[in-house]
Design an enzyme around this catalytic site. Structure first.
Site, PDB file in Angstrom:
ATOM      1  N   TYR A  69       0.856  -1.190   0.000  1.00  0.00           N
ATOM      2  CA  TYR A  69       0.000   0.000   0.000  1.00  0.00           C
ATOM      3  C   TYR A  69       0.893   1.240   0.000  1.00  0.00           C
ATOM      4  O   TYR A  69       1.863   1.320   0.756  1.00  0.00           O
ATOM      5  CB  TYR A  69      -0.903  -0.002   1.230  1.00  0.00           C
ATOM      6  N   HIS A  70       0.545   2.226  -0.831  1.00  0.00           N
ATOM      7  CA  HIS A  70       1.373   3.420  -1.027  1.00  0.00           C
ATOM      8  C   HIS A  70       0.899   4.573  -0.153  1.00  0.00           C
ATOM      9  O   HIS A  70      -0.168   5.132  -0.371  1.00  0.00           O
ATOM     10  CB  HIS A  70       1.336   3.829  -2.491  1.00  0.00           C
ATOM     11  N   GLY A  71       1.690   4.946   0.858  1.00  0.00           N
ATOM     12  CA  GLY A  71       1.392   6.135   1.644  1.00  0.00           C
ATOM     13  C   GLY A  71       1.778   7.391   0.900  1.00  0.00           C
ATOM     14  O   GLY A  71       2.299   7.329  -0.227  1.00  0.00           O
ATOM     15  N   SER A 106       3.941  -0.874  -6.030  1.00  0.00           N
ATOM     16  CA  SER A 106       2.670  -0.435  -5.465  1.00  0.00           C
ATOM     17  C   SER A 106       1.722  -0.121  -6.614  1.00  0.00           C
ATOM     18  O   SER A 106       1.894   0.894  -7.302  1.00  0.00           O
ATOM     19  CB  SER A 106       2.863   0.812  -4.600  1.00  0.00           C
ATOM     20  N   GLU A 133      -2.770   6.681  -5.455  1.00  0.00           N
ATOM     21  CA  GLU A 133      -3.106   6.187  -4.122  1.00  0.00           C
ATOM     22  C   GLU A 133      -2.436   7.036  -3.049  1.00  0.00           C
ATOM     23  O   GLU A 133      -3.024   7.317  -1.997  1.00  0.00           O
ATOM     24  CB  GLU A 133      -2.659   4.734  -3.991  1.00  0.00           C
TER      25      GLU A 133
END
Length: 326
Positions: free
Chosen positions: A125-127, A192, A198
């Site tokens: 998951y890409h912050g 990602s 995202e």
């Protein structure tokens, strides 16, 4: 060399020009010049604050890149990053980033034993800033000596002053064929699917914004490797963006520029969790595998992340030794 009279004339012209510009601004805005200076200073500070994530990323990358250039020159190295002489430079960068993660975020990595010894595609998951992924690949290198290639957006290949750092870690932005080749050689590769979209437009509910992207799944199928899901608790609380504002979404979709205002740098607790590998299955389609991977990451999120995310709670978790069960 200018004579004293010429220097005095140049200085006088500069003063006159400055006075003239100040006069024009006063007439145009109706605001006295010293108030204009105050306003300019406030705007500068606001710009630094709202673009903090981008500025932090660039300044950190430039600093590490500078250290690597010094190392390269001191040891007389070329651009052959497979040379063992680069190992100490790579170890230096990994150690600095790991130390930063430990001191500022109390970073922890759980489930590293689930990563297979052979090749594998790591999907995460890409912050807003993927610092958690940086900490992950650094911990992996320091503890096992394994390099993890990383798929990054092509725009990063155009940023000045970071090429050496990205080549050493190493980063990949050439497409599907290169990714398959890397995996077939027995290496790990991180990607990602949500990417920049995202990062900018997901929120404290940690929604995965993959759209119809399934290229990563096809890469795993073509290379015949497992997919390893990855999720980091509180990564969205360390940095936030103003992506909920429709104007910024419209601006990005039409320009593809990474200029979405954000804020953060908070020393929140970060824990990265490695999920169970999804084994290679010759009978599965890319669409099915992409959906299976998405569900796996969502399960990690639901198990280890309290929703919606809270910056205050993430900060307090720095002092809470309890963690959700792996």
């Amino acid at each position: 060399m200018l004579s004293k009279s010429e220097s005095h004339t140049s200085w006088l012209e500069s003063v006159i020009s400055s006075t003239w510009l100040t006069y024009i601004l006063e007439e145009w805005t109706g605001v006295e010049y010293h108030y204009l200076y105050y306003i300019s200073f406030i705007l500068l500070v606001l710009n630094i604050i709202i673009f903090a994530p981008l500025l932090i990323f660039l300044s950190s990358s430039w600093f590490l890149n500078l250290l690597l250039h010094i190392y390269k020159r001191k040891n007389g190295l070329d651009e052959d990053f497979s040379n063992k002489s680069w190992d100490k430079g790579r170890f230096m960068v990994a150690s600095i980033l790991s130390m930063h993660g430990k001191l500022w975020h109390g970073y922890e990595l759980h489930g590293m034993e689930k990563i297979p010894e052979g090749p594998g595609l790591i999907v995460y998951y890409h912050g807003v800033l993927p610092i958690d992924y940086c900490f992950f690949i650094c911990h992996l290198y320091l503890q096992t000596g394994r390099l993890c290639y990383s798929v990054v957006d092509r725009i990063f290949s155009k940023l000045p002053g970071i090429a050496l750092l990205f080549n050493l870690l190493p980063a990949v932005h050439s497409g599907r064929d290169e990714s398959v080749e890397i995996l077939k050689k027995g290496s790990l590769l991180g990607v990602s699917p949500g990417g920049v979209r995202e990062a900018f437009f997901s929120d404290e509910n940690y929604n995965l914004l993959w759209g119809n992207r399934k290229g990563f799944a096809q890469v795993a199928i073509d290379a015949k490797v497992p997919i390893i899901p990855l999720f980091t608790q509180n990564i969205r609380e360390g940095y936030r963006t103003c992506g909920k504002i429709g104007l910024f979404r419209w601006f990005y979709e039409h320009s593809r520029l990474l200029l979405i205002p954000g804020y953060g740098g908070f020393p929140v607790k970060l824990r990265t969790y490695v999920g169970d590998p999804i084994p290679y299955d010759p009978n599965i389609t890319a669409t099915e595998l992409a959906e299976k991977t998405k569900i796996a990451i969502e399960k990690l999120r639901d198990r280890h992340q309290k929703l919606p995310g809270s910056i205050l709670r993430a900060l307090l978790e720095r002092f809470d030794k309890h963690q959700k069960e792996d």
